[in-house]
Design an enzyme around this catalytic site. Sequence first.
Site: not given
Length: 635
Positions: A280, A365, A393
């Site tokens: 990344k 979640e 969610r």
Amino acid sequence: MLLPNIKHPEQLKNLSVDALADLAGEIRQFLIEKLSVTGGHLASNLGVVELTLALHFCFDSPRDKMIFDVGHQAYVHKILTGRMDQFDTLRKHKGLCGFVKRAESEHDVWEAGHSSTSLSAAMGMALARDLKGEDNRIIAMIGDGALTGGMAFEALNHIGHEKKKMIVILNDNEMSIAPNVGAMHNYLSKIRSDRYYLRAKDEVESLLKKIPAIGGKLAKTAEKMKDSLKYMMVPGILFEELGFTYLGPVDGHDLNKLIDTLKQADNVDGPVLIHAVTTKGKGYRPAESDSHKWHGISPYKIESGQVLKAVGNPMYTEVFGQTLIELGEQDERIVAVTPAMPGGSGLIPFSKKFPDRMIDVGIAEQHAATLCAALAMEGMKPVFAVYSTFMQRAYDQIVHDICRHNANVMIAVDRAGFVGADGETHQGVYDIAFMRHIPNIVLMMPKDENELRHMMKTALEYNDGPIAYRYPRINGTGVELDKELTSIPIGKWEMVRSGEGCAILAAGPMVQLAEEAADMLKREGMQVQIINARFLKPLDGEMLSGLALTGTAMVVLEEASQAGSLGSAVLEYFAEQGMHDAVVSLMGIEDRFIEHGSIKEQRAEVGLTAENVCARIRGLVAPNSGALAKRSFSS
């Protein structure tokens, strides 16, 4: 320079691999330069340059469907599909979206701002392809962070069962927005660190191919031998057991290996998982060294990596984080729970102060909500810190596990209201509507950062069930912060400014907008009341009834969906009380999705401006017009 001439991904097929490598360098430089001005998701895009080039080199978009999980790593895809010239408008109002956007290009076949959806989408497209008798390829990319989401495992299970032909690329950069947690992360780490894996796998397969086929019995023995050796030496066995052909790990920055692996995968008649290991922030040292900070970044200086942030008051999120430390020092039962957003939710300082009382569950979640319910039932004081958009969610768990159990969970709803550049997939404008109708829950929203602190104290001292406080993604107002925190009486609103004839019932930052409008009207000789409607549930029925009985017209001002939020609750209250002469006008967000731009532009787009508030009030109280009778229960 190759990049300026690339207008369509088909042009990549005419380039050599060496030329593609040169193009990768140009794309990285382009992204670093453009995002230094606009800001955006830099680190994730720098990490997938070669991977995206290899995909477009091997496959034929848009006939072949390329699905990006979340979509914030699709800038390279946008560049290669003819949108390079629009990058000056990235994440700006009416400009290029920071996520995949179907309305922008035929090459954007799936859009999402939430994680872990790409595999389900890929399965749906593969089913549709086969039902229509077509033969295009389906390729889904998912990150190692998104793979921790439960929905991804549901999709893996179904894909492996159905055996549909598709390619899943696991973009394993060892880093999502926050450090990954859990067994899957550890499993992938084991695969990455096994330097003998590929050689062992190739040698086993070569050995088995040399065994002559001298009967079914030996063939079965060879197959058993292969399976046994796989369990001993193939870390990717989890995916193999789920029904995938596992290829990798492969260097996600080696174009030759990527292209060869993609071609190999395309020859498999069934689902394939390619494990690509990437870095990344690849190619830009500041982003490589701190991919958390550079996941979503504001404008910066290229040479130093210094972020160019405007100096202002602390953000609500920062005030939340610091106040939670204060409360944590007072009450050791407090536990902070986050679904993979410790930095974004302002919890890093809390985690350093109380490492044992900070729980990051990963992108989960639903699990976080139920976990909090159980913590509360066992006498703890859990704080579920979650963005409004991500809390969607966990709706079932909030209903079924938190509210039905009347569990004393404190829900800190961050990013409530408009969120600016992240746009429609991240707007926090629906949580009032989907929470206030659930029994047992209390909903609050502060007018400023000082009141947020008192609401957090209120939530801590409240012991009768779940309680939520919501706050926006903006800087605070700069008010002085009280050192001593006190509870606010549940359901009691605050008169901010007195007046007559009309009252503005405002929630959260809309109190400041109401004051701006009231100042404008005062110059015209009109004095209106301003009420801080800080409790969204329960309402202050005493104050509402008093306003209606005195003939005061009301404007409900909120940065939330007009359908189902505070305005709807006020109308319902008067209907239940039989007070049908009450004059109520609603100003909120109309029934449509609001796209990216600045928060100021988003408010203007839906009419949440001081000028429009003034115009609405003038219409309500116009002398001799009969407006009050005609505009009852209006919006």
